[in-house]
Each structure stands twice: as structure tokens, then as C-alpha cells.
Design an enzyme around this catalytic site. Sequence first.
Site, mmCIF file in Angstrom:
data_model
loop_
_atom_site.group_PDB
_atom_site.id
_atom_site.type_symbol
_atom_site.label_atom_id
_atom_site.label_comp_id
_atom_site.label_asym_id
_atom_site.label_seq_id
_atom_site.Cartn_x
_atom_site.Cartn_y
_atom_site.Cartn_z
ATOM 1 N N LYS A 145 0.830 -1.210 0.000
ATOM 2 C CA LYS A 145 0.000 0.000 0.000
ATOM 3 C C LYS A 145 0.859 1.253 0.000
ATOM 4 C CE LYS A 145 -1.752 1.666 4.044
ATOM 5 N NZ LYS A 145 -1.463 3.084 4.216
ATOM 6 N N ASN A 146 1.868 1.291 0.885
ATOM 7 C CA ASN A 146 2.637 2.531 1.042
ATOM 8 C C ASN A 146 3.616 2.789 -0.104
ATOM 9 O OD1 ASN A 146 1.248 3.007 3.344
ATOM 10 N ND2 ASN A 146 2.969 2.690 4.761
ATOM 11 N N CYS B 104 -4.744 13.280 13.183
ATOM 12 C CA CYS B 104 -5.443 12.003 13.062
ATOM 13 C C CYS B 104 -5.236 11.245 14.351
ATOM 14 C CB CYS B 104 -4.939 11.212 11.866
ATOM 15 S SG CYS B 104 -3.280 10.600 12.095
ATOM 16 N N ARG C 152 0.494 15.055 13.096
ATOM 17 C CA ARG C 152 0.980 14.761 11.737
ATOM 18 C C ARG C 152 0.984 15.974 10.808
ATOM 19 N NH1 ARG C 152 -1.036 8.834 9.890
ATOM 20 N NH2 ARG C 152 0.751 9.010 8.526
ATOM 21 N N ASP D 81 5.029 1.177 11.950
ATOM 22 C CA ASP D 81 3.857 0.442 11.463
ATOM 23 C C ASP D 81 3.828 -1.015 11.933
ATOM 24 O OD1 ASP D 81 2.904 2.685 10.212
ATOM 25 O OD2 ASP D 81 3.376 2.054 8.170
ATOM 26 N N ARG E 63 -8.439 -0.433 5.073
ATOM 27 C CA ARG E 63 -7.579 0.548 4.414
ATOM 28 C C ARG E 63 -6.254 -0.086 4.007
ATOM 29 N NH1 ARG E 63 -5.951 4.755 8.109
ATOM 30 N NH2 ARG E 63 -4.590 5.056 6.344
HETATM 31 C C1 UD1 Z 1 4.219 7.212 6.211
HETATM 32 C C2 UD1 Z 1 3.402 5.968 6.084
HETATM 33 C C3 UD1 Z 1 2.917 5.504 7.459
HETATM 34 C C4 UD1 Z 1 4.120 5.356 8.400
HETATM 35 C C5 UD1 Z 1 4.977 6.614 8.411
HETATM 36 C C6 UD1 Z 1 6.263 6.444 9.205
HETATM 37 C C7 UD1 Z 1 2.389 6.121 3.905
HETATM 38 C C8 UD1 Z 1 1.171 6.363 3.092
HETATM 39 N N1 UD1 Z 1 2.255 6.214 5.222
HETATM 40 O O1 UD1 Z 1 3.367 8.221 6.756
HETATM 41 O O2 UD1 Z 1 2.254 4.251 7.312
HETATM 42 O O3 UD1 Z 1 3.639 5.103 9.714
HETATM 43 O O4 UD1 Z 1 5.345 6.979 7.069
HETATM 44 O O5 UD1 Z 1 6.989 5.363 8.737
HETATM 45 O O6 UD1 Z 1 3.448 5.823 3.376
HETATM 46 N N2 UD1 Z 1 6.362 15.203 10.161
HETATM 47 C C9 UD1 Z 1 6.525 16.557 10.384
HETATM 48 N N3 UD1 Z 1 6.344 17.418 9.330
HETATM 49 C C10 UD1 Z 1 6.019 16.973 8.079
HETATM 50 C C11 UD1 Z 1 5.879 15.593 7.862
HETATM 51 C C12 UD1 Z 1 6.070 14.724 8.930
HETATM 52 O O7 UD1 Z 1 6.802 16.975 11.485
HETATM 53 O O8 UD1 Z 1 5.865 17.807 7.175
HETATM 54 C C13 UD1 Z 1 6.549 14.248 11.288
HETATM 55 C C14 UD1 Z 1 5.267 13.450 11.580
HETATM 56 O O9 UD1 Z 1 4.387 14.140 12.426
HETATM 57 C C15 UD1 Z 1 5.840 12.217 12.228
HETATM 58 C C16 UD1 Z 1 7.161 12.015 11.495
HETATM 59 O O10 UD1 Z 1 7.485 13.259 10.889
HETATM 60 O O11 UD1 Z 1 6.080 12.434 13.586
HETATM 61 C C17 UD1 Z 1 7.156 10.963 10.425
HETATM 62 O O12 UD1 Z 1 6.045 11.165 9.559
HETATM 63 P P1 UD1 Z 1 6.104 10.768 8.024
HETATM 64 O O13 UD1 Z 1 7.317 9.930 7.770
HETATM 65 O O14 UD1 Z 1 5.896 11.966 7.192
HETATM 66 O O15 UD1 Z 1 4.821 9.828 7.888
HETATM 67 P P2 UD1 Z 1 3.804 9.744 6.683
HETATM 68 O O16 UD1 Z 1 4.499 9.988 5.388
HETATM 69 O O17 UD1 Z 1 2.594 10.552 7.009
#
Ligand code: UD1
Length: 420
Positions: free
Chosen positions: A22-23, A117, A122, A307, A399
Amino acid sequence: MDSLIIRGGNRLEGVLTASGAKNAALPILAATLLTAGACSLRSVPVLRDITTMLTLLSSLGAKIARRQDGEVLIESDSVQVFTAPYDLVKTMRASILVLGPLLARHGQARVSFPGGCAIGSRPVDLHIRALEAMGAVITVDGGYIVASAPEGLKGVDFTFDTVTVGGTENAVMAASLAAGTSVLRNVAREPEIVDLVRFLRAMGAHIEGEGTDTLTLQGVTTLNGAPYEVMPDRIEVGTYLVAAAATGGSLRVEGICCEVLGVVLDKLGQTGADLDEGDNWISLDMRGERPKAVDIVTEPFPGFPTDMQAQFTALNTVAQGTSRVTETVFENRLMQAHEMKRMGADIAIEGDSACITGRPSLQGAPVMASDLRASASLVIAGLVASGETRIDRIYHIDRGYENIEGKLQCLGADIRRIST
Ligand code: UD1
């Protein structure tokens, strides 16, 4: 609304085939917006999040055909809408992944601001900062991120403050069409990023460094359509391996190599499982024994994946010994512990850690799924509990897990879906 009913106590035994990830599929689907050419994607899993992304791409004007065998054909030559609406983004945060591609190819995008969420606030500030560094002008208006780059994006030397998977994906997609050289530093190294880069390269992008913390790109003016096969889902496979270990069972998974599971396999080894592997399969055997407790600290790849944290928490509730599970990636991701306590688990929450004393068994109870991986952990808890567990709100699990009850039934689990 659907629920899962599980009668626990059966050992999981048998063979499974990994579904597509999925990811990996979500950013790859978003990346098809970067080209007017036709893309054919194989091993796209049948999941609610994938349907949401396809609905979003179609609402933008992409032509999509989804085949029974998991192949998806997409052509984005007629995209004329640049808005990702609130109704779709609120059901799936990964909708933010269309921001970079729309901006890079069309010079404009409007994406509903994803809110917090269940697993934390996030933010998407780093996605926005990387795109701004490439010359995009970004404002927030009426709950939407409104981005424009009328003269196109330009190459950038950008360092992410925090490692972000989605932020890296948005930036690498945008930079592949930005003018000149881009160097993206402190990027995520997850296998799904590597898969996205391979797809972009198949489309004609010039990118080096995938799997390391620095990506270097030479922007190109257009990208072509390409065929691609999405990588197997390491989190899905890891979930079934943990479920087999928790029940004292044995499982062989086809269609995945051990490298992408990395430290998850090390942790499964520490539970006392016998592990074996080939070119394209992994097997685990607990020989009917109770697993040993393992400590976990989540980190970005190559560290232990957040995850997989909830699933190991479930295993630890019935393991021999005590353990500490620490979540460092998301701020509110131990919620499954409260539902597991209702099943008799001995868990104390201390800040970002769960301290768990393993019990010989849990007792079935009605529980509620709160997010995707928490739901999977409740399924594992239900499989090791005595009596009946009923899991409500399983739309979360749909999902991210393709046909979970069908796959578990094949392994001998007593699990069924009911609609109420
Ligand atoms: C993706 C995965 C999710 C997984 C996560 C971490 C997908 C669709 N989802 O989520 O399943 O749990 O990676 O491996 O691939 N953050 C910030 N600012 C930003 C973006 C992120 O502070 O602009 C922080 C987030 O709050 C979090 C951390 O960075 O604490 C990691 O988040 P991120 O790696 O971005 O997760 P996702 O891409 O949302």
C-alpha cells in the site's frame, strides 16, 4: 458497519502470498500525474486507501482502468482539475501526495489541509517547505493548501529537519521535473521510497541515492509513461509473521525477500522463532512454543518500523517475560494498549512507552479499532485470546489489509466478518 468476530486459540499454519505494498502503491499512483503517458501498474493491492487514491486521480481527470488481477492502467493526459477535495483528504492523509506532482507538471495545486489524526498531529510543514524552496508560492485558504509555480519549479539543495516519508516522496516527485540539479538531504530511506524512485527512473527521471539519506536529481522537462510492478507489502507480511509467532504457529510467505523486512526479522528471531529464507520467500516456525518478550524502539528505516509496533505489542502481551515498547515516530500511537487491557493484558503506559508483562493468554472481549495498525494488533490479540473477540470499526483495517479474514482463514484461524 462491518465487524470481525474471532474465536481465538488456533495456531496459524500454512502458506501465504504477499500483496503489493500500500505505502509504495500510493506514491506511485500519485506519480502517474507527472506524465501525459500511459502507465500500467501491477500488484496494486485491493484496499480502501488505493480506491480513495484512484477516486482522487479520476476526479482530477485521469483515465483509469482497474483489472481483476491487480493491474491498474492510468493515463493523466487529460488532467484539468488541480484540487484534492476535503471529502477525500479527510479519509486518507496520503492524498497530500498529489501536491508535488500537480505543482511540478501543471504549476498549480489545491489540496485540502490534512488535519490531525488518531495517531497524532501529523503536520505537513516539511512537504510545504521543500516545495517552497523549489520556488512554489504556497498559502492556506479556506482549509486548502494553495500552491502555484507559474514559471515552473527550480532545482534546490534542501535538508529535511525531520525524516519524513511523505515529505520525501512529494519532494522527489516535484524535483524530478524541476529545472536543474536538486539535492535532497536527510531524506527517508524506506524501501517504499526506493520503489518510488525506481518507478520515476522508469519514467525517465534522473535520480541517484535511493536507500541513502541523500537524493540527487537532474530535472527533466517531461517524463514518459511506464509499466511497473509495485513491491510486496513488508508491513502486511510482518503482521502475518507476528500473528503466526504469537499463536505458536508456522508460516511461509511467498513473494517477498528478507532484506525489506530487516530488523523486523531480527526481532522475530529474538522471540525464539526459527526463521528461514530463500530468494523470494520467508518462513517462520515457533514449534508450538510461546514466544519470548522483545523490547522495541520505533525509528525511521532502517530502524524498527512504527507500522509494526502495535503488532509486537500484541505479541508481547502473551509472551514469556516483560518488555518495553517505545514509540518515537508518532506521538499518540499506543492506543491499542487500552483495548488490549480490556482483554486482560498487563500493560502500563509510561509516556511514549508501554511496559508489558506477558500473560499465558488473553480473554476475548468486544474491542474497537482506532487506526490501521492498531486494528491489526487487535486481530492478533483476538487470535491468542480464549473465547470470542469482536472488533468494531474495522473500516480501518480494510484501508491496509487485503482480504485479512480470507488470508487468516486459510491459515486455520476462526475469524469471520459480519455486517450490522
Ligand atoms: C508514512 C506511512 C505511514 C508510516 C509513516 C512512518 C504512507 C502512506 N504512510 O506516513 O504508514 O507510519 O510513514 O513510517 O506511506 N512530520 C513533520 N512534518 C512533516 C511531515 C512529517 O513533522 O511535514 C513528522 C510526523 O508528524 C511524524 C514524522 O514526521 O512524527 C514521520 O512522519 P512521516 O514519515 O511523514 O509519515 P507519513 O508519510 O505521514
